[in-house]
Motif scaffolding. Structure first.
Motif, PDB file in Angstrom:
ATOM      1  N   ILE A 108       5.708  -0.916  -1.448  1.00 51.33           N
ATOM      2  CA  ILE A 108       6.458  -0.707  -0.170  1.00 51.33           C
ATOM      3  C   ILE A 108       7.064   0.693  -0.142  1.00 51.33           C
ATOM      4  CG2 ILE A 108       6.990  -3.161   0.141  1.00 51.33           C
ATOM      5  CD1 ILE A 108       9.803  -2.528  -0.971  1.00 51.33           C
ATOM      6  N   GLU A 109       6.350   1.664  -0.832  1.00 47.79           N
ATOM      7  CA  GLU A 109       6.921   3.015  -0.863  1.00 47.79           C
ATOM      8  C   GLU A 109       7.143   3.577   0.542  1.00 47.79           C
ATOM      9  OE1 GLU A 109       4.223   3.476  -4.687  1.00 47.79           O
ATOM     10  OE2 GLU A 109       4.136   2.278  -2.858  1.00 47.79           O
ATOM     11  N   HIS A 110       6.354   3.162   1.532  1.00 50.81           N
ATOM     12  CA  HIS A 110       6.442   3.745   2.883  1.00 50.81           C
ATOM     13  C   HIS A 110       6.918   2.717   3.914  1.00 50.81           C
ATOM     14  CE1 HIS A 110       4.402   7.149   1.107  1.00 50.81           C
ATOM     15  NE2 HIS A 110       3.379   6.359   0.726  1.00 50.81           N
ATOM     16  N   GLU A 111       7.533   1.648   3.466  1.00 51.51           N
ATOM     17  CA  GLU A 111       8.022   0.619   4.387  1.00 51.51           C
ATOM     18  C   GLU A 111       9.549   0.606   4.419  1.00 51.51           C
ATOM     19  OE1 GLU A 111       6.425  -3.292   3.851  1.00 51.51           O
ATOM     20  OE2 GLU A 111       4.430  -2.570   3.274  1.00 51.51           O
ATOM     21  N   ARG A 112      10.092   0.055   5.498  1.00 52.02           N
ATOM     22  CA  ARG A 112      11.547  -0.102   5.626  1.00 52.02           C
ATOM     23  C   ARG A 112      11.957  -1.378   4.885  1.00 52.02           C
ATOM     24  NH1 ARG A 112      15.622   1.644   8.900  1.00 52.02           N
ATOM     25  NH2 ARG A 112      17.338   0.165   9.307  1.00 52.02           N
ATOM     26  N   TRP A 113      12.931  -1.302   4.019  1.00 49.85           N
ATOM     27  CA  TRP A 113      13.334  -2.457   3.204  1.00 49.85           C
ATOM     28  C   TRP A 113      14.814  -2.809   3.348  1.00 49.85           C
ATOM     29  CZ3 TRP A 113      17.250  -1.038   0.045  1.00 49.85           C
ATOM     30  CH2 TRP A 113      17.360   0.344  -0.289  1.00 49.85           C
ATOM     31  N   ASN A 146      19.918 -10.588   1.431  1.00 48.22           N
ATOM     32  CA  ASN A 146      19.408  -9.349   2.013  1.00 48.22           C
ATOM     33  C   ASN A 146      19.406  -8.228   0.967  1.00 48.22           C
ATOM     34  OD1 ASN A 146      19.110 -10.536   4.564  1.00 48.22           O
ATOM     35  ND2 ASN A 146      21.272 -10.176   5.017  1.00 48.22           N
ATOM     36  N   ILE A 147      18.410  -7.386   1.054  1.00 47.51           N
ATOM     37  CA  ILE A 147      18.243  -6.336   0.054  1.00 47.51           C
ATOM     38  C   ILE A 147      19.257  -5.222   0.296  1.00 47.51           C
ATOM     39  CG2 ILE A 147      16.669  -4.609  -0.893  1.00 47.51           C
ATOM     40  CD1 ILE A 147      14.366  -6.415   0.006  1.00 47.51           C
ATOM     41  N   LEU A 148      19.999  -4.884  -0.804  1.00 48.13           N
ATOM     42  CA  LEU A 148      20.929  -3.768  -0.754  1.00 48.13           C
ATOM     43  C   LEU A 148      20.329  -2.505  -1.366  1.00 48.13           C
ATOM     44  CD1 LEU A 148      24.247  -5.544  -1.838  1.00 48.13           C
ATOM     45  CD2 LEU A 148      23.557  -4.873   0.477  1.00 48.13           C
ATOM     46  N   ILE A 166      16.680  -0.962  -3.787  1.00 45.88           N
ATOM     47  CA  ILE A 166      15.428  -1.054  -4.556  1.00 45.88           C
ATOM     48  C   ILE A 166      15.138   0.330  -5.125  1.00 45.88           C
ATOM     49  CG2 ILE A 166      12.948  -1.487  -4.502  1.00 45.88           C
ATOM     50  CD1 ILE A 166      13.315  -3.400  -2.267  1.00 45.88           C
ATOM     51  N   ASN A 167      14.926   0.420  -6.424  1.00 43.71           N
ATOM     52  CA  ASN A 167      14.586   1.747  -6.983  1.00 43.71           C
ATOM     53  C   ASN A 167      13.096   2.032  -6.795  1.00 43.71           C
ATOM     54  OD1 ASN A 167      13.362   0.224  -8.960  1.00 43.71           O
ATOM     55  ND2 ASN A 167      14.385   1.220 -10.699  1.00 43.71           N
ATOM     56  N   SER A 168      12.717   3.251  -7.155  1.00 46.00           N
ATOM     57  CA  SER A 168      11.338   3.693  -6.893  1.00 46.00           C
ATOM     58  C   SER A 168      10.317   2.872  -7.683  1.00 46.00           C
ATOM     59  CB  SER A 168      11.186   5.180  -7.224  1.00 46.00           C
ATOM     60  OG  SER A 168      11.551   5.433  -8.575  1.00 46.00           O
ATOM     61  N   SER A 169      10.662   2.458  -8.909  1.00 50.15           N
ATOM     62  CA  SER A 169       9.734   1.664  -9.709  1.00 50.15           C
ATOM     63  C   SER A 169       9.444   0.325  -9.056  1.00 50.15           C
ATOM     64  CB  SER A 169      10.302   1.437 -11.119  1.00 50.15           C
ATOM     65  OG  SER A 169      10.434   2.655 -11.817  1.00 50.15           O
ATOM     66  N   ALA A 170      10.494  -0.303  -8.463  1.00 49.21           N
ATOM     67  CA  ALA A 170      10.311  -1.589  -7.778  1.00 49.21           C
ATOM     68  C   ALA A 170       9.481  -1.409  -6.520  1.00 49.21           C
ATOM     69  CB  ALA A 170      11.649  -2.218  -7.476  1.00 49.21           C
ATOM     70  N   LYS A 171       9.751  -0.300  -5.764  1.00 48.44           N
ATOM     71  CA  LYS A 171       8.967  -0.037  -4.556  1.00 48.44           C
ATOM     72  C   LYS A 171       7.477   0.076  -4.890  1.00 48.44           C
ATOM     73  CE  LYS A 171      12.649   2.658  -2.329  1.00 48.44           C
ATOM     74  NZ  LYS A 171      13.018   4.013  -1.851  1.00 48.44           N
ATOM     75  N   LYS A 172       7.180   0.794  -5.994  1.00 55.18           N
ATOM     76  CA  LYS A 172       5.786   0.980  -6.387  1.00 55.18           C
ATOM     77  C   LYS A 172       5.160  -0.354  -6.763  1.00 55.18           C
ATOM     78  CE  LYS A 172       2.899   3.705  -9.519  1.00 55.18           C
ATOM     79  NZ  LYS A 172       2.887   4.697 -10.605  1.00 55.18           N
ATOM     80  N   LEU A 173       5.908  -1.169  -7.515  1.00 56.65           N
ATOM     81  CA  LEU A 173       5.409  -2.465  -7.933  1.00 56.65           C
ATOM     82  C   LEU A 173       5.141  -3.381  -6.746  1.00 56.65           C
ATOM     83  CD1 LEU A 173       4.778  -4.413 -10.298  1.00 56.65           C
ATOM     84  CD2 LEU A 173       7.193  -5.043 -10.296  1.00 56.65           C
ATOM     85  N   LEU A 174       6.088  -3.329  -5.717  1.00 55.88           N
ATOM     86  CA  LEU A 174       5.961  -4.183  -4.519  1.00 55.88           C
ATOM     87  C   LEU A 174       5.097  -3.552  -3.435  1.00 55.88           C
ATOM     88  CD1 LEU A 174       9.690  -5.336  -4.283  1.00 55.88           C
ATOM     89  CD2 LEU A 174       7.752  -6.666  -5.137  1.00 55.88           C
TER      90      LEU A 174
END
Length: 561
Positions: free
Chosen positions: A44-49, A30-32, A34-42
């Motif tokens: 998921i900037e506006h998703e619940r992770w 389970n994800i503990l 994610i930094n902003s660079s990873a969110k942008k790459l994936l």
């Protein structure tokens, strides 16, 4: 290895400024964090992770394998969200117990694209037929391509990393265009000699950065040694090195000579030349020595369909009789004592498909006149010592300053040969019979030699008037030589009558002379003109000459200078 577990809030503060993507999962995948660079790459900037299984976001993730094996993996390429990434995976430990894993994602899509373009450019450079040589802003060699290696014989290992001045000093090339470009900060082309042997044209192009400084110099290198060799071979083929310069002259391509005239008689000759040039008929040029028979022959050949084929000129009066036959007709090996072992091709054969000019044809021995007549009649030539004949397609232009009919009456010239040569006869009159041509010829040759020697001189009106009255026994040749003589040998800028040779004065003064007063005035005018030219000011010139300023102004007004 034991790593203390770090609270996700602390991780957020640590990794928030890192440009690479960072993903942290627990032992249950389970994800503990994610930094902003990873969110942008994936994306998921506006998703619940928080708390989601990593495989939901990255189906092909290998982080669960790290949890199972407890082993790290460094620099693994994988596609994430359509982007090429470089991934590092590391297990997380606390008190020796595996509690999770961390993945660091580096987007290398742009880098891969850059490397792909770079590879393409390297391939293009490598397969370029021109040599490519690149140096940095300090003149250090960065790269050379295969074409350069093949062209010069130098291996890139010899050059890369070396300064251009060192390579010049070591004799790799005689000069460096790269150093010139670095010095002058502009594109430069030079002729360079490689290894003291091969000639190349090199063009150095500066590459500037955004600050306007040179980052590197890219030089293209083109081998011209083969072109030079081709030129040499062509000149050899056309000049037929067998020839001796003191016996005959060989003309290639367009002549530097120009046909300059104003008279009606020369206009008629010019029109006739243009009319007959396309046809292979034999031409006989007659007229006094120096009228320009060779120039006329040049023109006929150069505007004819034979212009791209040999044009050989033979002075029949300059070659000894014993040699003239072998020169014209050639010989087989062993044809006579002293003959070359491999024989020799004659000038008539060398002129095949082209033109041969037989100058001073009246000096040709009678024995050779018979053989030349046979060539004209049968259109074939036979070498000395040979029983074979060769078909010949050559146009003959004969020239003479003698009266051939008188020579015929004296038994010195064959009448049948005369009529064979006289298919088209062109008589070029002497200058004394066409005085209208003297002035344009004076202007042409005087200007020609001023430009040739880079001298600025002028013929005074009186000088030109005397030269136009002169009878010119040497015709155009004499006029041309006199113009060169005056341009180079007279120190003053303005050439006055007193500068002319005495024999011209002696001939002209019968109809034209100056009084003592006129001669003194001419001398005074010359001194004043030179003074004004030297001091570029009427006042300064008057002071130097020791006369009053107003007196000098009056004289200039009188002469309208």
């Amino acid at each position: 290895m034991t790593t203390a577990f770090i609270d996700p809030e602390i991780l957020k503060n640590i990794f928030s400024s890192i440009s690479n993507g960072v993903v942290v999962i627990d032992r249950s995948r389970n994800i503990l964090f994610i930094n902003s660079s990873a969110k942008k790459l994936l994306q998921i900037e506006h998703e619940r992770w928080e708390g989601r299984d990593i495989r939901e976001l990255i189906p092909n993730t290998q982080l669960p394998y790290v949890l199972e094996s407890g082993e790290s993996s460094i620099g693994v390429k994988m596609n994430i969200g359509g982007r090429q990434c470089l991934v590092n995976r590391t297990p997380l430990y606390r008190d020796g117990e595996l509690i999770g894993a961390i993945g660091v994602l580096q987007d290398i899509s742009e880098m891969e694209h850059y490397h792909s373009l770079l590879k393409q450019m390297e391939t293009i450079i490598e397969f370029s037929t021109d040599g490519i040589y690149v140096v940095d802003q300090n003149g250090i060699t960065l790269m050379v391509n295969s074409a350069y290696e093949m062209m010069t014989g130098f291996r890139r290992e010899e050059l890369i990393g070396k300064h251009m001045q060192s390579l010049v000093n070591e004799g790799y090339f005689d000069q460096s265009v790269s150093l010139l470009v670095l010095k002058h900060k502009k594109r430069i082309s030079i002729l360079q000699k490689i290894g003291g042997k091969k000639d190349v044209i090199v063009t150095g192009n500066p590459v500037f950065n955004q600050q306007g400084d040179i980052e590197m110099v890219v030089t293209s290198v083109r081998d011209i040694s083969h072109l030079i060799q081709m030129k040499i071979e062509l000149e050899k083929a056309k000049s037929f090195s067998e020839m001796s310069h003191h016996r005959y002259t060989f003309s290639v391509g367009d002549s530097d000579e120009k046909i300059v005239f104003r008279s009606h008689s020369m206009k008629q000759i010019f029109d006739k030349m243009k009319q007959i040039a396309p046809y292979p008929a034999t031409v006989l040029l007659t007229g006094p020595s120096g009228v320009g028979k060779e120039v006329i022959a040049n023109f006929i050949h150069n505007v004819s369909p034979r212009k791209d084929h040999p044009f050989i000129k033979v002075n029949c009066g300059a070659i000894p009789e014993a040699l003239l036959e072998s020169e014209l007709f050639g010989y087989e090996k062993g044809a006579f004592t002293g003959a070359r072992q491999d024989g020799k091709i004659g000038l008539l054969e060398l002129a095949d498909k082209g033109t041969i000019m037989l100058d001073e044809i009246g000096e040709m021995p009678l024995s050779l006149q018979v053989k030349l007549l046979r060539v004209l009649q049968e259109k074939q030539v036979q070498r000395i010592g040979s029983h074979k004949t060769k078909k010949l397609d050559v146009r003959i232009i004969a020239a003479t300053n003698q009266n051939l009919k008188e020579l015929i009456s004296q038994g010195k010239f064959r009448e049948d040969l005369y009529y064979r040569l006289q298919v088209i006869e062109i008589y070029i009159p002497p200058l004394c019979e066409r005085p209208e041509d003297i002035e344009p010829l004076l202007d042409h040759y005087f200007s020609f030699y001023c430009k040739l020697y880079r001298i600025n001189k002028h013929l005074s009106p009186k000088t030109k008037e005397i030269l136009q009255r002169y009878h010119w026994p040497g015709n155009v040749r004499e006029l041309k030589n006199l113009m060169e003589n005056m341009v180079v040998s007279i120190p003053s800028q303005f050439i006055e009558p007193r500068d002319l040779p005495l024999h011209i004065h002696d001939q002209v003064t019968t109809t034209y002379s100056l009084t003592l007063k006129q001669q003194i005035e001419q001398f005074e005018k010359r001194i004043i003109q030179e003074a004004i030219q030297k001091y570029s000011s009427v006042r300064k010139a008057a002071k130097q000459l020791g006369i009053d300023h107003s007196t000098l102004v009056k004289k200039l007004k009188k002469w309208k200078t």
